[in-house]
Design an enzyme around this catalytic site. Structure first.
Site, PDB file in Angstrom:
ATOM      1  N   GLY A 102     -45.667  29.676  23.113  1.00 21.95           N
ATOM      2  CA  GLY A 102     -45.094  29.177  24.295  1.00 21.95           C
ATOM      3  C   GLY A 102     -45.624  27.899  25.300  1.00 21.95           C
ATOM      4  O   GLY A 102     -45.055  27.498  26.139  1.00 21.95           O
TER       5      GLY A 102
ATOM      6  N   GLU B 260     -49.348  32.541  18.614  1.00 26.28           N
ATOM      7  CA  GLU B 260     -48.132  31.998  17.896  1.00 26.28           C
ATOM      8  C   GLU B 260     -47.686  30.600  18.408  1.00 26.28           C
ATOM      9  O   GLU B 260     -46.673  30.410  18.574  1.00 26.28           O
ATOM     10  CB  GLU B 260     -47.415  32.939  17.667  1.00 26.28           C
ATOM     11  CG  GLU B 260     -47.638  34.274  17.107  1.00 26.28           C
ATOM     12  CD  GLU B 260     -46.561  35.325  17.305  1.00 26.28           C
ATOM     13  OE1 GLU B 260     -45.528  35.067  18.168  1.00 26.28           O
ATOM     14  OE2 GLU B 260     -46.423  36.443  16.658  1.00 26.28           O
ATOM     15  N   PRO B 261     -48.517  29.597  18.582  1.00 24.45           N
ATOM     16  CA  PRO B 261     -48.104  28.246  18.944  1.00 24.45           C
ATOM     17  C   PRO B 261     -47.177  27.556  17.991  1.00 24.45           C
ATOM     18  O   PRO B 261     -47.557  27.585  16.725  1.00 24.45           O
ATOM     19  CB  PRO B 261     -49.411  27.537  19.385  1.00 24.45           C
ATOM     20  CG  PRO B 261     -50.327  28.003  18.348  1.00 24.45           C
ATOM     21  CD  PRO B 261     -50.015  29.380  18.024  1.00 24.45           C
ATOM     22  N   GLY B 262     -45.985  26.894  18.427  1.00 25.27           N
ATOM     23  CA  GLY B 262     -45.209  26.249  17.638  1.00 25.27           C
ATOM     24  C   GLY B 262     -45.334  24.856  18.147  1.00 25.27           C
ATOM     25  O   GLY B 262     -45.890  23.900  17.830  1.00 25.27           O
ATOM     26  N   ARG B 263     -44.361  24.835  19.326  1.00 28.01           N
ATOM     27  CA  ARG B 263     -44.276  23.411  19.852  1.00 28.01           C
ATOM     28  C   ARG B 263     -45.298  22.593  20.178  1.00 28.01           C
ATOM     29  O   ARG B 263     -45.453  21.420  19.994  1.00 28.01           O
ATOM     30  CB  ARG B 263     -43.463  23.697  21.271  1.00 28.01           C
ATOM     31  CG  ARG B 263     -42.850  22.385  22.068  1.00 28.01           C
ATOM     32  CD  ARG B 263     -42.302  22.846  23.443  1.00 28.01           C
ATOM     33  NE  ARG B 263     -41.306  23.659  23.396  1.00 28.01           N
ATOM     34  CZ  ARG B 263     -40.069  23.710  23.263  1.00 28.01           C
ATOM     35  NH1 ARG B 263     -39.555  22.548  23.078  1.00 28.01           N
ATOM     36  NH2 ARG B 263     -39.393  24.685  23.297  1.00 28.01           N
TER      37      ARG B 263
ATOM     38  N   ARG C 225     -31.497  18.527  20.349  1.00 30.25           N
ATOM     39  CA  ARG C 225     -32.070  18.984  21.525  1.00 30.25           C
ATOM     40  C   ARG C 225     -31.320  18.750  22.985  1.00 30.25           C
ATOM     41  O   ARG C 225     -31.209  19.231  23.865  1.00 30.25           O
ATOM     42  CB  ARG C 225     -33.589  18.876  21.701  1.00 30.25           C
ATOM     43  CG  ARG C 225     -34.185  19.490  20.599  1.00 30.25           C
ATOM     44  CD  ARG C 225     -35.796  19.443  20.658  1.00 30.25           C
ATOM     45  NE  ARG C 225     -36.237  20.343  21.733  1.00 30.25           N
ATOM     46  CZ  ARG C 225     -36.677  19.732  22.936  1.00 30.25           C
ATOM     47  NH1 ARG C 225     -36.649  18.396  23.074  1.00 30.25           N
ATOM     48  NH2 ARG C 225     -37.064  20.619  24.014  1.00 30.25           N
TER      49      ARG C 225
ATOM     50  N   TYR D 258     -29.591  21.414  24.910  1.00 28.30           N
ATOM     51  CA  TYR D 258     -30.830  21.931  26.037  1.00 28.30           C
ATOM     52  C   TYR D 258     -30.560  20.955  27.407  1.00 28.30           C
ATOM     53  O   TYR D 258     -31.268  20.958  28.164  1.00 28.30           O
ATOM     54  CB  TYR D 258     -32.059  22.060  25.878  1.00 28.30           C
ATOM     55  CG  TYR D 258     -32.429  23.175  24.700  1.00 28.30           C
ATOM     56  CD1 TYR D 258     -31.936  24.288  24.549  1.00 28.30           C
ATOM     57  CD2 TYR D 258     -33.375  22.533  23.598  1.00 28.30           C
ATOM     58  CE1 TYR D 258     -32.465  25.182  23.492  1.00 28.30           C
ATOM     59  CE2 TYR D 258     -33.858  23.087  22.506  1.00 28.30           C
ATOM     60  CZ  TYR D 258     -33.416  24.518  22.370  1.00 28.30           C
ATOM     61  OH  TYR D 258     -33.869  25.374  21.457  1.00 28.30           O
TER      62      TYR D 258
ATOM     63  N   CYS E  71     -18.706  12.182  15.840  1.00 31.49           N
ATOM     64  CA  CYS E  71     -17.608  12.025  16.670  1.00 31.49           C
ATOM     65  C   CYS E  71     -17.546  13.407  17.647  1.00 31.49           C
ATOM     66  O   CYS E  71     -16.749  14.221  17.285  1.00 31.49           O
ATOM     67  CB  CYS E  71     -16.382  12.200  15.909  1.00 31.49           C
ATOM     68  SG  CYS E  71     -16.272  10.463  15.024  1.00 31.49           S
ATOM     69  N   GLU E  72     -18.419  13.204  18.554  1.00 27.49           N
ATOM     70  CA  GLU E  72     -18.549  14.177  19.676  1.00 27.49           C
ATOM     71  C   GLU E  72     -18.985  13.672  21.056  1.00 27.49           C
ATOM     72  O   GLU E  72     -20.000  12.922  20.880  1.00 27.49           O
ATOM     73  CB  GLU E  72     -19.632  15.314  19.362  1.00 27.49           C
ATOM     74  CG  GLU E  72     -19.207  16.488  18.296  1.00 27.49           C
ATOM     75  CD  GLU E  72     -18.410  17.561  18.514  1.00 27.49           C
ATOM     76  OE1 GLU E  72     -18.319  17.878  20.019  1.00 27.49           O
ATOM     77  OE2 GLU E  72     -17.937  18.101  17.723  1.00 27.49           O
TER      78      GLU E  72
HETATM   79  C1  LIG Z   1     -40.511  30.647  18.949  1.00 27.87           C
HETATM   80  C2  LIG Z   1     -41.593  31.530  18.691  1.00 27.87           C
HETATM   81  C3  LIG Z   1     -42.825  31.177  19.042  1.00 27.87           C
HETATM   82  C4  LIG Z   1     -43.316  29.864  18.903  1.00 27.87           C
HETATM   83  O1  LIG Z   1     -42.968  29.312  20.462  1.00 27.87           O
HETATM   84  P1  LIG Z   1     -43.556  27.857  20.914  1.00 27.87           P
HETATM   85  O2  LIG Z   1     -42.802  27.835  22.369  1.00 27.87           O
HETATM   86  O3  LIG Z   1     -42.955  26.703  19.911  1.00 27.87           O
HETATM   87  O4  LIG Z   1     -44.861  27.849  20.970  1.00 27.87           O
HETATM   88  C5  LIG Z   1     -44.139  32.080  18.906  1.00 27.87           C
HETATM   89  N1  LIG Z   1     -43.592  33.562  18.781  1.00 27.87           N
HETATM   90  C6  LIG Z   1     -42.448  33.903  18.621  1.00 27.87           C
HETATM   91  C7  LIG Z   1     -42.190  35.356  18.435  1.00 27.87           C
HETATM   92  C8  LIG Z   1     -41.370  33.018  18.635  1.00 27.87           C
HETATM   93  O5  LIG Z   1     -40.086  33.486  18.626  1.00 27.87           O
END
Ligand SMILES: *Cc1c(COP(=O)(O)O)cnc(C)c1O
Length: 441
Positions: free
Chosen positions: A255, A289-292, A328, A332, A360-361
């Site tokens: 997050g 669990e970082p992604g973004r 995106r 969003y 075409c949107e």
């Molecule tokens: C999407 C997700 C993440 C990653 O979220 P980010 O905002 O990208 O860091 C981590 N854990 C779970 C369970 C998710 O669904």
């Protein structure tokens, strides 16, 4: 409107992109001018800077220095094999949400013992495959899922390591579509129902209940929601331990927000201090669990201007990337900074433009009324902050092959996911017998 006093392109890149800079007036990924990549690969394309990816990973690692916190990269942000491998080689585990992501994580070299399986709707087949692979843990989100996993593990003659994801009923204060920790969201086990589910998990022979998970949403830029959520987790640990239930692991989710325009992201050190203060004394192994945070600002979408059209007093800049490549903004209302690859002259006048794709949107719009210097057909533009939730969401709408992925490392670059040919895009389709070549209507 004269916007000549807008911040320089150099300043904007410094503020919002990791691993990219203007070199002699041309935007480069590390040491490779983007024009060179565009010429070799053709646009549109996604370009990732290894130095940016690793820089973010290292910043997070350093923030937790001295504490055993396992970083499990959330593949859904960007599941490109080379991106995942880049993190795996640096020691990251993986947070997956499907068996497809499991295959990718394993193919990228993530050890099974560093893989956690999240998601509200795991099928029995996915559970069986992940169990056989020997993953670190299942993040279970409901009682029915728990019972099903117990049956799958029992049938396989094994025990499934489980943490239960609680829904702490905390509003992350983020976009509605990426908030996951309020009680009306579909994620996690309701706070009030949680103790009974933990008790059930502890009683199931084929379940090895090891801990608690939480993930309240994405693009968080304030500490308060984390404080509230982790505080509730700590409270739950004490409650459960009071009932004689063993809790050894905490998975604190992802997050962490990033800068897209003028946000002030959380400092990794502040996030790490908060974790230490809220759950640090519980003696649990910690996972995040970082992604973004790890990928967003280390990727750009490189696109070429097809034409510029003046219509009804508006300047439409029509580019060769579309909403099928980057959804995106349409999904969003997300902001992506748009800059020319060749730095404009210092005295260039920036005037509003609508930057749109060819799909075409009417929703195929990357930016409305966005100040841009003069641009012409064939000019290259970049959309910044396109490393996360971007290429992964691509579609083949309008029979457009999704933009390929390119990764840069120093002076080297490689196509890490190629563009499908039109023949390849047709390859999975077959005509039914009544329409096929043999058919005689
Ligand atoms: C999407 C997700 C993440 C990653 O979220 P980010 O905002 O990208 O860091 C981590 N854990 C779970 C369970 C998710 O669904």
């Amino acid at each position: 409107m004269n916007l000549a006093a807008a911040p320089s392109v150099e300043a904007r890149i410094a503020a919002g992109a990791h691993g990219f800079s203007y070199r002699s007036g041309v935007l480069a990924a590390e040491e490779v001018p983007l024009a060179e990549i565009a010429a070799a690969v053709a646009t549109p394309l996604y370009c990732y800077a290894t130095a940016g990816l690793l820089g973010q990973y290292q910043a997070l690692r350093d923030a937790f220095a001295g504490r055993a916190v396992q970083i499990c990269y959330a593949l859904k942000a960007n599941d490109n094999l080379a991106v995942v491998r880049t993190f795996a080689a640096a020691g990251a585990g993986a947070d997956i949400v499907s068996v497809g992501e499991l295959h990718r994580a394993l193919a990228a070299g993530v050890p099974p013992g560093r893989i956690v399986f999240s998601g509200v709707g795991k099928t029995t087949a996915e559970m069986a495959t992940a169990l056989a692979a020997g993953i670190h843990q299942f993040n279970v989100e409901s009682l029915p899922e728990l019972e099903t996993l117990a049956a799958v593990a029992g049938a396989a003659g094994t025990r499934a390591p489980v943490v239960i994801r609680i829904n702490p009923d905390v509003d992350a204060g983020t976009h509605d579509k990426i908030a996951t920790g309020r009680k009306q969201d579909k994620f996690g086990v309701d706070w009030t129902a949680a103790p009974a589910i933990f008790a059930r998990a502890a009683a199931l022979a084929s379940i090895d209940l090891v801990g608690i998970a939480v993930h309240i949403g994405s693009q968080l830029t304030s500490l308060a929601p984390y404080t509230a959520a982790f505080g509730r987790v700590a409270e739950m640990v004490r409650t459960l331990r009071g009932q004689g239930i063993r809790i050894d692991r905490l998975d604190l989710g992802g997050g962490l927000g990033v800068r897209y325009s003028d946000e002030t992201p959380l400092a990794p050190a502040a996030y790490a201090r908060l974790i230490a203060a809220t759950v640090g004394e519980l003696g649990c192994a910690l996972t995040i669990e970082p992604g973004r945070f790890l990928v967003a600002n280390s990727g750009v979408l490189l696109t070429r201007v097809i034409l510029v059209k003046e219509s009804a007093g508006r300047r439409f800049v029509i580019v060769d990337a579309g909403m099928n490549d980057l959804i995106r903004p349409a999904l969003y209302g997300a902001h992506h900074t748009i800059l020319p690859v060749v730095a404009p002259r210092q005295d260039a006048v920036w005037t509003p433009a609508d930057v749109v794709g060819p799909v075409c949107e009417s929703g195929d719009i990357f930016a409305r009324d966005r100040p841009l210097p003069p641009v012409a057909a064939d000019d290259l533009l970049v959309l910044l902050s396109a490393g996360a939730y971007s290429s992964v969401m691509a579609s083949r709408y309008n029979s457009r092959p999704p933009a390929p992925d390119v990764q840069v490392h120093g002076r080297a670059f490689a196509v890490t996911r190629r563009r499908l040919s039109h023949a390849e895009m047709l390859a999975a389709e077959t005509l039914p017998p009544w329409l096929g070549p043999e058919s005689r209507p």
